[in-house]
Design an enzyme around this catalytic site. Structure first.
Site, PDB file in Angstrom:
ATOM      1  N   GLY A 123       0.797  -1.221   0.000  1.00 38.71           N
ATOM      2  CA  GLY A 123       0.000   0.000   0.000  1.00 38.71           C
ATOM      3  C   GLY A 123       0.827   1.268   0.000  1.00 38.71           C
ATOM      4  N   ASP A 170       4.573   4.508  -9.286  1.00 39.29           N
ATOM      5  CA  ASP A 170       5.314   4.420  -8.031  1.00 39.29           C
ATOM      6  C   ASP A 170       6.800   4.707  -8.251  1.00 39.29           C
ATOM      7  OD1 ASP A 170       2.886   3.523  -7.225  1.00 39.29           O
ATOM      8  OD2 ASP A 170       3.471   1.435  -7.029  1.00 39.29           O
TER       9      ASP A 170
END
Ligand code: NG1
Length: 415
Positions: A123, A170
């Site tokens: 997460g 990311d």
């Protein structure tokens, strides 16, 4: 005050008998908005956070890479020809990184030690922080000459080798973030711009209490959505009259007038095979995953997937404007709308994520949503300073925690 870098240097010396030549900081990330849009080349707006993985490293000449960590088990001993496969845990990320660096300093090796204060349960992008951090450390050790953007691209390719068709958000924010700002990232063409966060805005993240590690079912669920988005893109492009040879993404149809109507006419579910047959194109070129792992016969959700992704891209534009205008209420409302769309259309929320978001809103958050891939993991809430303590308490009570405030921090740093 604990000093993670001094601790890491000391631990490295204790483990390998000499000080490290290189230490790298690779932060975790929290996506503020723009969820599941990156692999459709649609925008995202994450921050790098003040929790990170630190990678200490020394070069060797034996062509082997040894890696140890308090956060990841078991220790790794990999040759430079290692190949990543799904299901190898952190060894997979290390092997993927080595594959992407194969042309740099062949024959050289390294010893690595990885520490950090980034929860590894999923997460907050611990996998990408690991991959980017290791690649940056090896690049520095072996004089690879790669810039942060090149490291981000290679790190995304390395993660795809582990079986997840990641879109690249990311790795890009971890490599390129600036302190005090979110990073708006567009993918086609690739562009980033910092979006300064208003002084009064505070951000809290809260665990749902359920891990969101990218393996097994979770990897399949993620990849199914990627395929659903690609099928929606080709079907919509075909309707609109865009060339199919180019492997369209939803980015190519976003903002075209009729798209909102056409989305509602997409099939609820379809398989790669069915769509290829109906359009008379080759199934392989239509929706191939990097590692060819997807079964072309499996039916995946198409209509709801596209509806979420296209509406989420609009919310990124609106959220950027809200932040630039300092309109925190509007920003919070967009976070709530994003969560609703992820829950109702995209279906990657869980009861625990819904519960923690609701608890944070009740405790005074301006808005709250799941962050990252979903299916467990973390939620993020926007708040004013005076509500932060109550939000953290409410989140921890709802799920057992942890919940904590995060600050927009710098991206990758060579220390
Ligand atoms: P997580 O699993 O939260 O790091 C994943 C993807 C991103 C993006 C988000 C959903 C990886 C490494 N990352 O993030 O590229 O697609 O889901 O927005 O797979």
């Amino acid at each position: 005050m604990p000093d993670p870098v001094a601790d890491l240097r000391q631990a490295f010396e204790a483990a390998y008998g000499e000080p490290p030549a290189v230490v790298v900081r690779a932060p975790g990330r929290v996506n503020l908005i723009g969820e599941h849009t990156d692999y459709s080349y649609l925008p995202v707006m994450p921050i790098a956070i003040d929790r990170a993985l630190y990678v200490a490293a020394n070069a060797t000449d034996d062509g082997m890479v040894e890696a140890r960590s308090a956060a990841f088990e078991p220790p790794a001993q990999l040759s430079r020809d290692a190949e990543a496969e799904p299901g190898q845990g952190w060894h997979g990320y290390l092997a993927g990184a080595l594959q992407e660096l194969r042309n740099i300093a062949p024959g050289r090796g390294a010893r690595l030690l990885v520490h950090g204060d980034l929860p590894a349960e999923g997460g907050l992008s611990s996998s990408s922080a690991l991959t980017v951090g290791v690649m940056a450390a090896l690049n520095a050790l072996w004089s690879g000459g790669l810039e942060p953007l090149a490291i981000a691209r290679k790190a995304a390719a390395a993660e795809r080798r582990t079986g997840v068709e990641t879109g690249g958000m990311d790795q890009a924010v971890i490599a390129l973030a600036v302190p005090g700002a979110a990073l708006r990232i567009d993918f086609a063409p690739f562009e980033t711009r910092p979006v300064p966060l208003p002084e009064e805005l505070r951000l809290v993240v809260a665990s749902s209490g359920e891990p969101a590690a990218k393996s097994g079912e979770m990897r399949d669920a993620y990849n199914q959505r990627v395929i659903g988005a690609r099928l929606a893109a080709v079907l919509l492009a075909d309707q609109i009259g865009i060339e199919l040879e180019e492997r369209p993404r939803l980015r190519d149809v976003w903002g075209i007038d009729v798209v909102d109507v056409l989305v509602d006419e997409l099939p609820e579910q379809a398989s790669v095979k069915e769509v290829a047959r109906s359009l008379g194109v080759d199934a392989g070129q239509l929706a191939r995953l990097g590692n060819g792992l997807f079964d072309a016969q499996v039916r995946v959700p198409v209509r709801r997937t596209a509806r979420h992704i296209l509406s989420e891209a609009n919310r990124v534009d609106e959220a950027e404007a809200a932040l630039r205008e300092g309109d925190l209420k509007r920003f919070g409302k967009l976070l709530n709308e994003s969560h609703d769309s992820l829950r109702n259309d995209f279906r990657c929320s869980t009861p625990a994520l819904d519960k923690v978001c609701a608890a944070m809103r009740r405790a005074g958050a301006l808005g709250a949503r799941l962050t990252g891939a979903g299916f467990g993991g973390f939620a993020v809430a926007a708040a004013r300073a005076d509500a932060v303590a109550a939000i953290i308490e409410a989140a921890e009570k709802a799920t057992g925690g942890p919940a904590f405030e995060v600050r927009a921090s710098a991206g990758l740093e060579l220390l």
